[in-house]
Design a protein around this motif. Sequence first.
Motif, mmCIF file in Angstrom:
data_model
loop_
_atom_site.group_PDB
_atom_site.id
_atom_site.type_symbol
_atom_site.label_atom_id
_atom_site.label_comp_id
_atom_site.label_asym_id
_atom_site.label_seq_id
_atom_site.Cartn_x
_atom_site.Cartn_y
_atom_site.Cartn_z
ATOM 1 N N ALA A 101 33.352 8.281 3.398
ATOM 2 C CA ALA A 101 33.860 7.423 2.323
ATOM 3 C C ALA A 101 33.116 6.089 2.326
ATOM 4 N N PHE A 102 32.865 5.551 3.517
ATOM 5 C CA PHE A 102 32.100 4.311 3.678
ATOM 6 C C PHE A 102 30.700 4.481 3.085
ATOM 7 N N LEU A 103 30.040 5.580 3.468
ATOM 8 C CA LEU A 103 28.688 5.850 2.959
ATOM 9 C C LEU A 103 28.687 6.046 1.448
ATOM 10 N N GLY A 104 29.687 6.741 0.940
ATOM 11 C CA GLY A 104 29.774 6.952 -0.503
ATOM 12 C C GLY A 104 29.881 5.633 -1.254
ATOM 13 N N ARG A 105 30.692 4.732 -0.741
ATOM 14 C CA ARG A 105 30.843 3.432 -1.391
ATOM 15 C C ARG A 105 29.571 2.612 -1.262
ATOM 16 N N ALA A 106 28.973 2.613 -0.077
ATOM 17 C CA ALA A 106 27.730 1.854 0.129
ATOM 18 C C ALA A 106 26.628 2.362 -0.795
ATOM 19 N N ARG A 107 26.511 3.673 -0.934
ATOM 20 C CA ARG A 107 25.488 4.239 -1.820
ATOM 21 C C ARG A 107 25.800 3.911 -3.278
ATOM 22 N N SER A 108 27.084 3.889 -3.642
ATOM 23 C CA SER A 108 27.436 3.559 -5.025
ATOM 24 C C SER A 108 27.096 2.109 -5.349
ATOM 25 N N LEU A 109 27.005 1.268 -4.327
ATOM 26 C CA LEU A 109 26.588 -0.120 -4.510
ATOM 27 C C LEU A 109 25.069 -0.270 -4.447
ATOM 28 N N GLY A 110 24.379 0.850 -4.249
ATOM 29 C CA GLY A 110 22.926 0.843 -4.298
ATOM 30 C C GLY A 110 22.228 0.589 -2.977
ATOM 31 N N PHE A 111 22.953 0.561 -1.870
ATOM 32 C CA PHE A 111 22.300 0.372 -0.575
ATOM 33 C C PHE A 111 21.436 1.596 -0.275
ATOM 34 N N SER A 112 20.271 1.353 0.306
ATOM 35 C CA SER A 112 19.359 2.439 0.673
ATOM 36 C C SER A 112 19.925 3.210 1.863
ATOM 37 N N ILE A 113 19.343 4.354 2.122
ATOM 38 C CA ILE A 113 19.757 5.151 3.286
ATOM 39 C C ILE A 113 19.559 4.338 4.568
ATOM 40 N N ASP A 114 18.425 3.652 4.692
ATOM 41 C CA ASP A 114 18.192 2.840 5.894
ATOM 42 C C ASP A 114 19.214 1.720 6.016
ATOM 43 N N GLU A 115 19.541 1.087 4.900
ATOM 44 C CA GLU A 115 20.570 0.048 4.932
ATOM 45 C C GLU A 115 21.925 0.648 5.306
ATOM 46 N N TYR A 159 23.114 16.775 3.718
ATOM 47 C CA TYR A 159 21.924 15.911 3.851
ATOM 48 C C TYR A 159 22.185 14.800 4.865
ATOM 49 N N TYR A 160 23.336 14.148 4.758
ATOM 50 C CA TYR A 160 23.670 13.089 5.713
ATOM 51 C C TYR A 160 23.702 13.632 7.141
ATOM 52 N N GLU A 161 24.155 14.862 7.293
ATOM 53 C CA GLU A 161 24.141 15.477 8.628
ATOM 54 C C GLU A 161 22.691 15.726 9.070
ATOM 55 N N ASP A 162 21.863 16.224 8.172
ATOM 56 C CA ASP A 162 20.457 16.497 8.499
ATOM 57 C C ASP A 162 19.725 15.250 8.975
ATOM 58 N N ILE A 163 20.049 14.100 8.383
ATOM 59 C CA ILE A 163 19.348 12.867 8.758
ATOM 60 C C ILE A 163 20.105 12.053 9.810
#
Length: 131
Positions: A47-61, A19-23
């Motif tokens: 790993a950066f994205l995984g941590r950011a998402r685990s903190l609740g940051f949106s895809i745009d963020e 999905y991350y590749e698709d977007i």
Amino acid sequence: MNIGDVAERSGVPAKTIRYYEDIGLVRPLRSGNGYRDFAIEDLHKLAFLGRARSLGFSIDECRTLLSLYDDRERSSSDVKAIAQKHLARIDRKISELQALSATLHDLVVNCHGDDRPDCPIMDDLARAGTA
């Protein structure tokens, strides 16, 4: 690295990586046979994205944070502003949930929970639709 390896090492599921590749958040190279070939930089980004998402940051963020991650000339104030905005959103949500919890707690406490048909929970739910 193949997608299985990078998924295991980054902690991000393969489906999410696709999905991350698709977007366009990650862009692994493709080998001659079309398989994804992830570099160590891709692993770090995932790993950066995984941590950011685990903190609740949106895809745009996450997209913005990732661009700042790649920018060695970035200003930490830009990163802090994104985190502060996200934190304010979390704090608002916590306040909303606390208010919901207090209301529901009062309704539950005031319900006898016996064989009688009258119930303040049902009364409140019915009253909400007529306000």
